[in-house]
Design an enzyme around this catalytic site. Structure first.
Site, short mmCIF file in Angstrom:
data_model
loop_
_atom_site.label_atom_id
_atom_site.label_comp_id
_atom_site.label_asym_id
_atom_site.label_seq_id
_atom_site.Cartn_x
_atom_site.Cartn_y
_atom_site.Cartn_z
N GLY A 12 65.48 138.56 -3.68
CA GLY A 12 65.47 138.11 -4.96
C GLY A 12 66.22 139.12 -6.02
O GLY A 12 66.44 138.77 -7.14
N CYS B 93 64.00 105.53 1.03
CA CYS B 93 65.57 105.57 1.03
C CYS B 93 65.75 103.84 1.56
O CYS B 93 65.35 103.35 2.55
CB CYS B 93 65.93 106.20 2.00
SG CYS B 93 67.87 106.19 2.59
N CYS C 226 67.72 104.06 5.13
CA CYS C 226 67.11 104.53 6.58
C CYS C 226 65.71 104.35 6.36
O CYS C 226 64.87 104.55 7.25
CB CYS C 226 67.45 105.89 6.67
SG CYS C 226 66.73 107.22 5.80
N CYS D 60 68.74 108.53 0.56
CA CYS D 60 68.77 109.92 0.88
C CYS D 60 70.02 110.79 0.43
O CYS D 60 71.18 110.46 0.45
CB CYS D 60 68.49 110.48 2.29
SG CYS D 60 67.28 109.49 3.27
N CYS E 234 70.13 111.16 6.76
CA CYS E 234 70.03 109.51 6.62
C CYS E 234 70.87 108.98 7.78
O CYS E 234 70.11 108.02 8.37
CB CYS E 234 70.63 109.10 5.25
SG CYS E 234 70.12 107.49 4.90
#
Lengths: 256, 289
Positions: free
Chosen positions: B29, B237, B240, B262, B268
């Protein structure tokens, strides 16, 4: 009784020029001290040295910490000093915009110090902010407004609320009433006097306005050219000035 | 192969970047400054990500680039071609086959493995920047772990919108120490930051590299009474039928018609290949696109 703040022979030099030198005093809990003097007399330099914003060249500033008693704040580590700066100390700037975050709402400004000491409950933080805005006479419906939408007097009161929310023991004020018109000044002074008495605060107030110290300060220190030239109880110094410069200062006040 | 040095950058530069990456991995970080190079693309198009990718790519790697989850947008296509040309590495659109994935604004839906590296393009690496303009001050705040200000931003969100409205670039605390900007990924992706793969973040213009090693604790900041919540559009979605993926909303005509799909095109497509069909979708055909 241990003093809250013990200042010993503080000196700050800017090259060959003197910022302030040979300043010593003790400040006891609940006591308000005023520092007066003309522009360039070293008042602000002294205040910044005491509050840890400037590092003095000589001397010691000992603060009565909650955990370890008297500690020299100049030689303590930076994290400790900054921790003091957001818990036990408060600093009220002359210009509110130096002490506020202008792009953050009033509530956020007050809440920042709480969040800095790990308050993590939104409802509590907000309730505390509303309480403090009320104490400085800012109505609750202004809590989500930014300080840019506030008048000068309101900004200054907001700055005071933001500083006092963590219950500090020592407040540094640099010309808290500078730049405000007289009626607003009067209300601000009234408010400050109330808060100082109610919270039993100790304060160091730097100003060139003798009326401010007359109202707020128990003790007075007069500075000129970086030196302290006269100290004493406020009324004593103002009513019976001994040093030639103090006499000049007192007699320069316009009588209306 | 080509007249470029492998992966465009010279060896000394890649070495310098690898050092920054190693330091970043050692201090999760923490933003490591590095001497960012001029790249043959404008700032804001992924110059940081490209430099990190160039430093970690080997000739055996398989490279994938996504932009907002999609493999076929300008940014993704040109960066993929760039490394095809300058490094001659194999490229793929399939998440599971890639060993290095450079991404902008998304984490792939498919869970990454320990042998994969995810490289992020970062515009502003400093999470405190919009509240504290001074770099000297923000560095000091990181050094002294003074992160109260980060919560002021969340406080402002709740006071203005009634909820934490920050939806992307949601600040996180890494391994209980550094507060980090996860780059502008949707907060839906924040829980995925704790993963098996290595995550590297490159900010070219700002000259910073930071990293999250595998299995590192990553906590999204929040309030006790307003806990962190990953959000997505409340739909499945339309192509899909997936209900667990992050969705893009697409306006399809002038009559208010819209569809959700998606944002991860590979996810997808592979679902459609497996025979899943959404509300507005058609069964997958190999040459359809």
């Amino acid at each position: 009784m241990t003093p809250l703040l013990q200042v010993e022979n503080i000196a700050k030099l800017y090259g060959a020029r003197i910022g302030c030198t040979d300043v010593s005093f003790d400040l006891y809990p609940g006591e308000v001290m005023g520092i007066v003097g003309e522009s360039g007399s070293g008042k602000s330099t002294l205040l910044n040295c005491l509050a840890g914003h400037l590092t003095p060249d000589r001397g010691a500033v000992r603060f009565d910490t909650r955990a370890d008693g008297l500690r020299d704040t100049i030689t303590m580590s930076e994290p400790e000093r900054r921790m003091l700066g957001r818990t036990d100390w408060a600093f009220v700037h002359q210009h509110a915009r130096d002490g506020l975050r202008m792009n953050v709402s009033a509530g956020g400004n007050v809440g920042e110090r709480l969040m800095a000491v790990n308050a993590r409950h939104y409802g509590d933080i907000r309730a505390e902010a509303i309480d403090w805005l009320g104490r400085v006479e800012i109505t609750e419906d202004r809590i989500d407004d930014r300080p840019t939408a506030f008048s000068g007097g309101m900004q200054q009161r907001l700055q005071i609320a933001r500083n006092l929310v963590t219950g500090p023991r020592l407040v540094f004020m640099d010309e808290p009433t500078g730049g405000l018109d007289v009626s607003v000044q009067a209300r601000l002074l009234d408010l400050l006097r109330g808060l100082v008495r109610e919270m039993n605060l100790s304060a160091i107030i730097v100003t060139h306005d003798l009326a401010v110290v007359r109202l707020l300060a128990d003790r007075l220190m007069v500075m000129k050219d970086g030196h302290v030239i006269e100290t004493g109880l406020t009324d004593q110094v103002l009513d019976d000035p001994q040093h030639a410069y103090t006499q000049l200062l007192v007699s320069s006040v316009l009588q209306v | 192969m080509s007249d470029y040095n492998f992966a465009y950058l010279d060896e000394q530069t890649k070495r310098m970047i690898r050092r920054a990456i190693l330091k970043g991995l050692a201090i999760p970080g923490y933003q490591v400054p590095f001497a960012s190079r001029e790249m043959p693309m404008p700032y804001g198009w992924g110059t940081g990500g490209v430099q990190v990718s160039a430093a970690v790519l080997t000739p055996d790697d398989t490279f994938k680039v996504i932009d907002q989850g999609a493999d076929d947008t300008t940014n993704a296509v040109s960066i993929r071609r760039f490394f095809q040309k300058t490094a001659g590495v194999a490229v793929t659109e399939a998440t599971s086959q890639a060993s290095v994935i450079q991404t902008r604004h998304r984490i792939p839906e498919e869970e990454l493995r320990a042998d994969q590296i995810l490289v992020y393009q970062v515009p502003i690496p400093e999470p405190l920047r919009f509240l504290e303009p001074s770099e000297v001050e923000t560095r000091k705040m990181h050094a002294l772990e003074e992160y109260g200000l980060m919560h002021v931003k969340l406080y402002e969100d709740i006071s203005q919108h009634g909820d934490i409205a920050t939806a992307y670039a949601y600040p996180v605390k890494v391994e209980g120490r550094y507060v980090m900007d996860p780059s502008p990924i949707p907060k839906f992706d924040n829980p995925k930051l704790e993963m098996a793969g290595i995550q590297l973040f490159g900010a070219g213009r700002e000259q910073r590299i930071y990293a999250i090693p595998p299995y590192t604790q990553v906590v999204s900041l929040d309030f006790d009474d307003y806990p962190f919540q990953p959000t997505k559009a409340d739909h499945a979605c339309d192509l899909c039928g997936a209900t667990d993926s992050y969705l893009d909303e697409l306006i399809v005509d002038d009559a208010g018609g819209r569809m959700f799909m998606c944002s991860d095109t590979d996810y997808c497509t592979s679902r459609r290949k497996d025979g899943h069909v959404g509300a507005q979708g058609v069964p997958y055909k190999e040459d359809a696109a």
